[in-house]
Design an enzyme around this catalytic site. Structure first.
Site, PDB file in Angstrom:
ATOM      1  N   CYS A 176       0.853  -1.188   0.000  1.00  0.00           N
ATOM      2  CA  CYS A 176       0.000   0.000   0.000  1.00  0.00           C
ATOM      3  C   CYS A 176       0.886   1.234   0.000  1.00  0.00           C
ATOM      4  O   CYS A 176       1.875   1.276   0.737  1.00  0.00           O
ATOM      5  CB  CYS A 176      -0.876  -0.035   1.253  1.00  0.00           C
ATOM      6  SG  CYS A 176      -1.975   1.383   1.414  1.00  0.00           S
ATOM      7  N   HIS A 182      -9.973   1.204   2.502  1.00  0.00           N
ATOM      8  CA  HIS A 182      -9.454   2.553   2.771  1.00  0.00           C
ATOM      9  C   HIS A 182     -10.602   3.527   3.049  1.00  0.00           C
ATOM     10  O   HIS A 182     -10.480   4.421   3.887  1.00  0.00           O
ATOM     11  CB  HIS A 182      -8.663   3.092   1.572  1.00  0.00           C
ATOM     12  CG  HIS A 182      -7.226   2.681   1.548  1.00  0.00           C
ATOM     13  ND1 HIS A 182      -6.341   2.987   2.550  1.00  0.00           N
ATOM     14  CD2 HIS A 182      -6.503   2.013   0.612  1.00  0.00           C
ATOM     15  CE1 HIS A 182      -5.134   2.515   2.241  1.00  0.00           C
ATOM     16  NE2 HIS A 182      -5.208   1.916   1.068  1.00  0.00           N
ATOM     17  N   HIS A 212      -9.260  -3.938  -1.108  1.00  0.00           N
ATOM     18  CA  HIS A 212      -8.230  -3.122  -0.459  1.00  0.00           C
ATOM     19  C   HIS A 212      -8.628  -1.638  -0.489  1.00  0.00           C
ATOM     20  O   HIS A 212      -8.524  -0.936   0.521  1.00  0.00           O
ATOM     21  CB  HIS A 212      -6.896  -3.364  -1.175  1.00  0.00           C
ATOM     22  CG  HIS A 212      -5.743  -2.569  -0.660  1.00  0.00           C
ATOM     23  ND1 HIS A 212      -4.610  -3.146  -0.136  1.00  0.00           N
ATOM     24  CD2 HIS A 212      -5.526  -1.226  -0.603  1.00  0.00           C
ATOM     25  CE1 HIS A 212      -3.762  -2.190   0.231  1.00  0.00           C
ATOM     26  NE2 HIS A 212      -4.293  -1.018  -0.046  1.00  0.00           N
ATOM     27  N   GLU A 213      -9.105  -1.173  -1.662  1.00  0.00           N
ATOM     28  CA  GLU A 213      -9.448   0.256  -1.800  1.00  0.00           C
ATOM     29  C   GLU A 213     -10.711   0.601  -1.019  1.00  0.00           C
ATOM     30  O   GLU A 213     -10.777   1.662  -0.381  1.00  0.00           O
ATOM     31  CB  GLU A 213      -9.605   0.625  -3.283  1.00  0.00           C
ATOM     32  CG  GLU A 213      -8.356   0.415  -4.139  1.00  0.00           C
ATOM     33  CD  GLU A 213      -7.083   0.945  -3.520  1.00  0.00           C
ATOM     34  OE1 GLU A 213      -7.127   1.983  -2.834  1.00  0.00           O
ATOM     35  OE2 GLU A 213      -6.026   0.303  -3.694  1.00  0.00           O
TER      36      GLU A 213
HETATM   37 NI    NI Z   1      -3.669   1.004   0.026  1.00  0.00          NI
END
Ligand code: NI
Length: 190
Positions: free
Chosen positions: A111, A158, A154-155
C-alpha cells in the site's frame, strides 16, 4: 517522477510526496459519501493521474487527504508485479461491497500509505460492488473476481478507514518490499 523512480522509492520504504501514510488519523477517518459530483470527478481525475505516476493498482481518496468515498483502480503489470492480470480504469464512487465467497484466499499486498512493507492478506475471491458511475451518477452493480476483486477490497477498506495490515491474520509474513523480491516474488526485470 518516472515509474522506475516511483517503484524504487516505494521499495526503499519512502512515501510518495503528498500521500497520507499510516499513523495519520485521516487514513482512519475514511471517506464520506459524495455530494458534489463536479468536485468528485475532479478528485478522481487527480487520483488517476497520481496512480499512473506511482505505477500502482489502486488509490483511495483518503490517501491523498480527501475525506470522500472515492477510489480508482487500474491494474497494470509492472517490473515488480509482471504477472498480475491487467484491468481497465475503474472509478468507484460511494461503493458498497459484499463478499461473495466464504472461503478466502491469501495473496501479497502492499500500500502506498504503508511504504516499503508487504504481507499476505486473506480476501474473498469474488465480490459484488454497487457504486455510482461518474460523471453521470447512475448506480450500478457489478461482480468482480480474482486479483481485481482483491484490489477493490483493499481500496474500499481505505474508504472505511482500514488498512491491509488490519486484515492480516498473522504478522509472520510481513516483509520489506526488497525481501519480497528476494524471497517471495519474481526476478525484477531491469
Ligand atoms: Ni492502500
Amino acid at each position: 517522477m518516472t515509474k522506475a523512480e516511483s517503484d524504487a522509492r516505494w521499495m526503499a520504504g519512502q512515501a510518495a510526496p503528498g500521500l497520507v501514510t499510516v499513523g495519520d488519523p485521516r487514513l482512519r477517518a475514511g471517506g464520506h459519501p459524495i455530494e458534489d459530483v463536479a468536485e468528485a470527478v475532479a478528485v478522481l481525475k487527480r487520483m488517476t493521474a497520481l496512480l499512473r505516476e506511482l505505477n500502482g493498482a489502486g488509490l483511495a481518496a483518503p490517501q491523498i487527504g480527501v475525506p470522500l468515498a472515492l477510489a480508482v483502480v487500474e491494474v497494470r503489470r509492472t517490473a515488480l508485479f509482471p504477472d498480475r492480470p491487467e484491468s481497465p480504469l475503474l472509478w468507484l464512487a460511494d461503493p458498497d461491497l459484499t463478499a461473495l465467497n466464504e472461503v478466502e484466499s491469501e495473496d501479497w499486498e502492499g500500500c502506498f500509505s504503508v511504504p516499503g512493507l508487504m504481507g499476505l492478506v486473506p480476501r474473498s475471491e469474488r465480490v459484488r460492488v454497487t457504486y455510482r458511475m461518474l460523471p453521470g451518477g447512475e448506480s450500478v452493480t457489478q461482480e468482480f473476481s480474482g486479483y481485481l476483486a482483491r484490489v477493490i477490497q483493499h481500496e474500499v477498506d481505505h474508504l472505511n478507514g482500514r488498512l491491509f495490515l488490519d486484515r492480516m491474520t498473522s504478522m509472520v509474513s510481513i516483509t520489506t518490499v526488497d525481501n519480497y523480491q528476494r524471497h517471495h516474488g519474481v526476478e525484477l526485470q531491469a
